[in-house]
Scaffold this motif. Sequence first.
Motif, mmCIF file in Angstrom:
data_model
loop_
_atom_site.group_PDB
_atom_site.id
_atom_site.type_symbol
_atom_site.label_atom_id
_atom_site.label_comp_id
_atom_site.label_asym_id
_atom_site.label_seq_id
_atom_site.Cartn_x
_atom_site.Cartn_y
_atom_site.Cartn_z
ATOM 1 N N UNK A 13 0.825 -1.195 0.000
ATOM 2 C CA UNK A 13 0.000 0.000 0.000
ATOM 3 C C UNK A 13 0.866 1.255 0.000
ATOM 4 N N UNK A 14 0.390 2.254 -0.734
ATOM 5 C CA UNK A 14 1.153 3.494 -0.756
ATOM 6 C C UNK A 14 0.560 4.460 0.272
ATOM 7 N N UNK A 58 -3.133 5.103 -1.209
ATOM 8 C CA UNK A 58 -4.158 4.301 -0.551
ATOM 9 C C UNK A 58 -4.489 4.903 0.815
ATOM 10 N N UNK A 59 -3.419 5.402 1.471
ATOM 11 C CA UNK A 59 -3.592 5.958 2.809
ATOM 12 C C UNK A 59 -2.929 7.321 2.875
ATOM 13 N N UNK A 128 -6.665 1.139 9.143
ATOM 14 C CA UNK A 128 -6.938 1.917 7.930
ATOM 15 C C UNK A 128 -6.695 1.068 6.683
ATOM 16 N N UNK A 129 -5.673 0.229 6.767
ATOM 17 C CA UNK A 129 -5.366 -0.626 5.626
ATOM 18 C C UNK A 129 -6.526 -1.590 5.343
ATOM 19 N N UNK A 132 -9.106 0.249 3.788
ATOM 20 C CA UNK A 132 -8.707 0.505 2.420
ATOM 21 C C UNK A 132 -8.980 -0.691 1.512
ATOM 22 N N UNK A 133 -8.641 -1.882 2.023
ATOM 23 C CA UNK A 133 -8.872 -3.092 1.215
ATOM 24 C C UNK A 133 -10.365 -3.346 1.038
ATOM 25 N N UNK A 134 -11.104 -3.064 2.112
ATOM 26 C CA UNK A 134 -12.562 -3.231 2.029
ATOM 27 C C UNK A 134 -13.145 -2.337 0.934
ATOM 28 N N UNK A 135 -12.657 -1.092 0.956
ATOM 29 C CA UNK A 135 -13.157 -0.148 -0.047
ATOM 30 C C UNK A 135 -12.872 -0.668 -1.453
ATOM 31 N N UNK A 136 -11.643 -1.153 -1.612
ATOM 32 C CA UNK A 136 -11.261 -1.654 -2.931
ATOM 33 C C UNK A 136 -12.105 -2.850 -3.355
#
Length: 492
Positions: A13-14, A58-59, A128-129, A132-136
């Motif tokens: 993740x960036x 991503x974050x 948060x990650x 983030x993955x959930x969102x994706x």
Amino acid sequence: MKGDPADSVPEVLSVLVADDEEGMREGMRRILGRNGYRVDVADGGVQAIEMIDAGHYDLALVDLRMPEIDGFEVTDYIARRAGNKTVVVIVSALATVEAAVETTRKGAFDFLVKPFAPADLLSVVGRAERQCRLIREHEKYLVELDGERSLSRSLINSMREGVIVLNLRQEVVLLNPRAEFYLGIRSRPGLTSHDLGFDAGFSDLVDGVLSGETGERLVEKEMGQHHIRTRITPYVRGEEVGGAIVLLHDFTDEWHSQQDKNRFVSMVAHELRGPLAAILNYLNLILDGSLDDEPDRVRELLERSRSRGEALLELVGDLLFLNKRNAGRAEKSLEKLDLAQVLREELSFVEGHAARAEVTLSFEAEEGMFSFVADRGDMDRVFLNLMFNGIKYNRPGGTLVVSLRRTDDGSWFEVSFRDSGIGMTEEEMKNLFEDFFRVINSRTRTIPGTGLGLSTAKRVASEYNGRITVESEPDVGSTFTVLLPAGDESHG
Ligand code: ADP
């Protein structure tokens, strides 16, 4: 890094760290870098915004209090620019915790209070990650769903059938362009089954289907030029009926051919009834005994009955033949025929008939070969029909001349039937080759026939790429000419 929402979530993740305090910034970069994140840093809000413009993160870990552009604004900017694709974590001092909480309301995912231990940082970033993955994943799902939806939508839209979907309240939830076309209405919100232009009974039928009382229902309806068959099917979700699917199928072609068939059947019935009624009438006259003293009269009636009976048989034969043809069941047995021979045999077959009608037959054939590949039954159907007509529509003492020759250019066999009979006017010849057409005048009225002979002969001749022409003059006679291709022997 360009973020394509359809891509799967990247392994690494960036993360963008925006903090005006260098120590903080670099500390976070080190910790996150060591833990497998790709980290970029910005020394303030201005640079953060530039970097967000330049690429996807991503974050974002954003310090709340930064000069010029603060964390609020950066969060806001991210929310507006990237939607919720970049997960924002606010970093704030204890003094500004309330403000940080406020920021989470405005789109930040979480906050982290300074000072914090590396474990705190990693735990917040870890959360948060996951977010983030959930969102994706969610995005990916939405794209797929959208893809499926637009696929089924475009499938439904391109269907030849009209499709209407009604919910339990009989509201239209889907109306494809075909259905709009057939019904002559436009899809709009608030449309119900009552607006579709069906009869009042339609909604009741739909009700029956929706309540599960009845299964599928069929309705036929004329809509403008179209004959539409409407099928109402329950849309079952799980165990329960969730709505109704209404399919509109255009069966105009079938309808027309059904009409043709009906017309044909009624024409046939009509044609059969006449001769049958006449025969029964004659028989009744004979059987009721009133003619017992008049054997000549009885004989005459019996002869008439026979002639009507023969006509009936001919009609039935023609019908059977037509039916076989139309059903494509008539198998041809092709053989090489000598047309001169065929015609001679047929002439001898009708000889008795001609003698009774006092018509003299003659045959003229040119020298040469007249070999033609065809089904013998087909040739009989064409030639015998024309011979019988030449005798039937003749006069006592008349003649029928059958002649066979090759046309001057050599490409056709020409068979002509020239009679010295009643002939026809131009007007009478107009529909000569149509099914059941008969010339009705004082002279033909007593002559039995079906009106199927010439149409059948023409149809058969055309199957051999041949044609039939006619010339006629009232009271002088008629000449029917059959042309069959002479060159090609392999058709049929
Ligand atoms: P049909 O069974 O009535 O003879 P056809 O199809 O063979 O039926 O002929 C159609 C009509 O054409 C006949 O009813 C008759 O009026 C007319 N026709 C046919 N052949 C002749 C002919 N050689 N001379 C005069 N009229 C004819």
